[in-house]
Structures are given as structure tokens and as C-alpha cells.
Design a protein around this motif. Structure first.
Motif: not given
Length: 468
Positions: A373-383, A409-426
Motif C-alpha cells: 500500500v503506497p504511503h499515506g493511503l488506506p488499504a482498499p477493503e472494497a473497490l 444516493p439511494h443505494r448507499l447501503a449497498d456499498v461494501p463495508a470498509g475502506t472503499v476506493w472509488v473509480h469511474c472513467g476519468s
């Protein structure tokens, strides 16, 4: 004195649309104007022409039309399909009608159902014959308008009509005739996206699926390619049917730091218009990132509950004014409030009210998955992948969860638990997603990187649709 006919483009890149002003040096016809008609009026003034006609190809679903207001303000004749029931006076037009604009310019009305049932195209005739055709959401550059905006139950029937309509235009016009569509430059009204800055009937014969494929193949391809479209579309058609009044772009009421705190505490949408990099560096806790350097109005209008108070935060008065204009185009007429300056101003100097957003790259993600894990970043528990469904099906990172950004907005409860890294296309949509998750109290990392870099970083990409 100018001879011949000129067609000027009024582009609204944030919504992926174009409006047009065709003139002969003296009078003009405007086609599919956006709601902020001051741009059209300014253009007519610079050209020294008088707007005598305004024409709508259809009752738009992706923006509030400025056609009625422009016609009323200028005294122009307003052309709208006679088959559409509307709540205002207009000149009802139908297939085969011709309207004389001037001694050298006239427009012919052609029924081109497909994008809507009563869709019209307008052929522009000059002294030497047809110059081109304003096609609205019918024949676009390399594609056609989508056919499901009136409900999935109509999509197949409208796709059949769309195929017939495009072929009718191609049969009617010479290869050199220009094609001037309203949609197709990023608009969700387009079945796919534009592949050229301009086009002609001849070019479309070579590249457009509606002209290259037989009906069954075209319909199947069109329906298979459709993805979700913005939720605010549900309000646009009704607004345009009733007839929209003049836009109000007077400055929004200013909010001080105390009011901003109250609105955030109430769970309102307080929107930071600065770039996502500025937001990540420092922002007011509880605010949401929808930078004006991207398609802000599309995503914000899609995600925010319709009618909810929206407060705008910008670095300058101009930034807020630009955002206000973009939102008014989709029927969000007035922000609840606004503030300008910087996060320190909005927090009244209280650092405890400020936050930052951790960012990373796909190379950082690959390293973290390898145990370094790069310095300063929390380990990804979910992507979490917040791209649209069609993007996900084309290919996605192994092990990622998928929630399209508009659903978040209406599916926040479906996001996996833990530290989550988030990406899109850009990176733009991921910024909105991570700010929403951060507001909900989640520990997040914004992968601010182009998805094309994921494979190069060594991440495994799943491309099989069966595994999607």
C-alpha cells in the motif's frame, strides 16, 4: 450585402446539444433554442438580423426549451408540431407544410417520428434548392436519437419509425445537403455518441447504421445499446408541453458560513463547483463535488432529488452564475442560495469544519492489491465502480462492485463495508461519488485516473459479458 444563406451553431456542450440560427443577412429562423435565449439574441444582434421564425423539432426531454419565450420576445412565428397538444399558441405544422421565411429562404416540414411520435425535421431551402436539414433527434452524426424516452413500451415501435424516417430524409435530399442535428454531442438523447463535427447526407449514407442496416438489425442494435438516461428528463417534456417562461438568471441569494452549516446539517445538497483537485485538497465538510469543469448539470440534476434545495459554492461570482445558467437549462430554476470564495471563507476560519479527500491512481490500487500500500493511503477493503451499465459490461476491474453513479444516493447501503476506493472513467464521476460517501461517514479514496490506465497498471480486466 450578403447573398445566400448562412447557418450559425449555438452549442451547449454541457448538455451535448446544438441550436441553430439560419439567416440571409436580414431575417433569421432559430431551431431548437435552449432556454437561455440571451445567447441567441446576442448572436442575432451581432449579425444584424431579425428573428422572424422559431421552430421546434420536438418537445424536448433533455432541456427546457427557450422557443416560446424567444418567439414571444421577438414576435416571431413559433412552429411546433400540430399533432402535439400544448398549452400555448403556436403555428401548428405538419408533414408537407412549407413556410416562407424570406424571398430567398424557406423551410419544408418533414415528419420524422422515432425520437418522439410527432418529431419533425425542417429542410432549409435557399435560391439553389435544399441547403440542409435540421434533424433534431432523428438523423444524427453517425447515429440516431434514442427511442425509449417515452417509455420502454414504445421503444421498439419508435425504433421502427426512426429507421424509416432516416431513410426518408436520405431519399429526399441530395448527398451534399448538410445535416444539422440538435442531439448527439454527448447528449443522453443520442443512441450513441457523435463521431464527427459536421456531416452531410452523403456521409451518413456511408456511416449511419440506419442507412447501412436493414430494419431488424438496426432495431436490435439500437435497443441493445440503450442505457439509463437522466432522471430529470421526466420533468422536461411536461415543462415544454406547458410552455416555459423567461429564464431568471438574477444572482442567487448569498449565504453566510452559519447558513451553510445549517443547510449541511439538514442534509441539503451544498455543491462545490471548483475542480475535483481543489475539492480534494480542501473543502467544507459535508459538501458535494460537482465541478463546473465537467458535465455538472447532467449529473447533479440526475442525482439530486427533484425539487430539493441546492446551494452553490464557487470561487467566483462568474462560476456561480455559469452553474446557475446550466441548471436553469434543465429546469432547476433558482438555487436556494450561493456563496463565493474559498473553503476557509465558507467555514468562517474554523478548521474543524474543513476536510480533504484522499486520491490515488490505478497504479496505487495495483500496488495496494499486491500488498504494498503506497504511503499515506488506506488499504482498499472494497473497490466501487460508478460507471454506467454499458461501460461496466464492456469491461471492468476484477473484484469491483458496481453501482452506477445516478443510483448511488439511494443505494448507499449497498456499498461494501470498509475502506472503499472509488473509480469511474476519468475521475469526474468518482469525485461526486466519493464526496457523497464521505458525507455519509464512509472512509473513501478517490481514484482520480483514466480507466484506460487500469490495465496498464496490471489490474485484471473482466471483459466477458457473461461474467458482468
Amino acid at each position: 450585402m450578403m447573398t445566400g444563406i448562412e447557418v450559425e451553431v449555438v452549442e451547449t456542450s454541457s448538455l451535448g446539444d446544438r441550436s441553430y440560427l439560419a439567416h440571409d443577412g436580414q431575417v433569421a429562423v432559430v431551431v431548437d433554442p435552449q432556454r437561455d435565449i440571451d445567447r441567441v439574441l446576442a448572436l442575432a444582434g451581432r449579425l444584424g438580423v431579425r428573428i422572424t421564425h422559431v421552430a421546434e423539432t420536438h418537445l424536448h426531454n433533455d432541456y427546457v426549451s427557450g422557443g416560446l419565450a424567444l418567439a414571444r420576445l421577438t414576435g416571431a412565428t413559433y412552429l411546433v408540431a400540430g399533432a402535439d397538444t400544448v398549452g400555448f399558441d403556436r403555428l401548428p405544422v405538419a408533414d408537407g407544410d412549407e413556410v416562407t421565411v424570406s424571398d430567398t429562404m424557406r423551410i419544408g416540414v418533414v415528419a420524422t417520428p422515432g425520437h418522439t411520435f410527432h418529431h419533425l425535421s425542417y429542410v432549409l431551402y435557399g435560391p439553389d434548392g435544399p441547403q440542409g436539414v435540421f434533424t433534431g433527434g432523428s438523423l444524427l452524426f453517425g447515429t440516431t436519437g434514442r427511442t425509449d424516452l417515452l417509455g420502454k413500451q414504445h421503444a421498439h415501435t419508435l425504433a421502427e419509425h426512426q429507421h424509416d424516417s432516416v431513410r426518408r430524409l436520405a431519399d429526399l435530399l441530395p448527398d451534399g445537403a448538410h445535416v444539422w442535428p440538435t442531439h448527439g454531442f454527448g447528449s443522453f438523447c443520442s443512441a450513441t455518441q457523435s463521431d464527427a463535427p459536421d456531416s452531410t447526407i452523403g456521409r451518413e449514407r456511408e456511416v449511419n447504421p440506419a442507412l447501412r442496416l436493414e430494419a431488424d438489425a438496426f432495431i436490435a442494435e439500437t435497443l441493445a445499446g440503450l442505457d439509463a438516461y437522466p432522471a430529470y428528463y421526466a420533468h422536461m417534456g411536461a415543462r415544454n408541453t406547458d410552455g416555459a417562461d423567461l429564464i431568471d438568471l438574477t444572482p442567487a441569494r448569498r449565504a453566510d458560513a452559519a447558513e451553510l452549516a445549517e443547510r449541511i446539517a439538514a442534509g441539503e445538497w451544498v455543491v462545490d463547483l471548483r475542480s475535483r483537485k481543489a475539492f480534494a485538497h480542501r473543502h467544507l465538510t459535508g459538501t458535494l463535488s460537482f465541478g463546473l469543469d465537467g458535465p455538472m448539470s447532467t449529473w447533479l440534476g440526475w442525482m439530486a432529488p427533484w425539487g430539493t434545495p441546492i446551494t452553490l459554492l464557487g470561487e467566483s461570482e462568474q462560476q456561480v452564475a455559469d452553474a446557475q445558467r446550466e441548471l436553469a437549462r434543465i429546469g432547476i430554476d433558482r438555487p436556494a442560495a450561493a456563496a463565493t470564495g474559498h473553503p476557509d471563507d465558507w467555514a468562517a476560519g474554523d478548521d474543524t469544519r474543513l476536510a480533504k479527500l484522499t486520491t490515488a491512481t490505478f497504479h496505487d490500487l495495483a500496488a495496494a492489491r499486491d500488498g504494498a500500500v503506497p504511503h499515506g493511503l488506506p488499504a482498499p477493503e472494497a473497490l466501487l465502480d460508478v460507471r454506467m451499465t454499458n461501460e461496466w459490461r464492456t469491461g471492468h476491474i476484477e473484484g469491483a462492485a458496481h453501482i452506477p453513479l445516478p443510483d448511488l444516493p439511494h443505494r448507499l447501503a449497498d456499498v461494501p463495508a470498509g475502506t472503499v476506493w472509488v473509480h469511474c472513467g476519468s475521475g469526474y464521476r468518482a469525485a461526486a461519488a466519493t464526496s457523497l460517501l464521505q458525507r455519509a461517514g464512509r472512509t473513501v479514496v478517490h481514484v482520480d485516473d483514466a480507466y484506460a490506465n487500469a490495465a496498464d497498471a496490471g489490474l485484471t480486466i473482466i471483459t466477458s459479458k457473461e461474467n458482468a
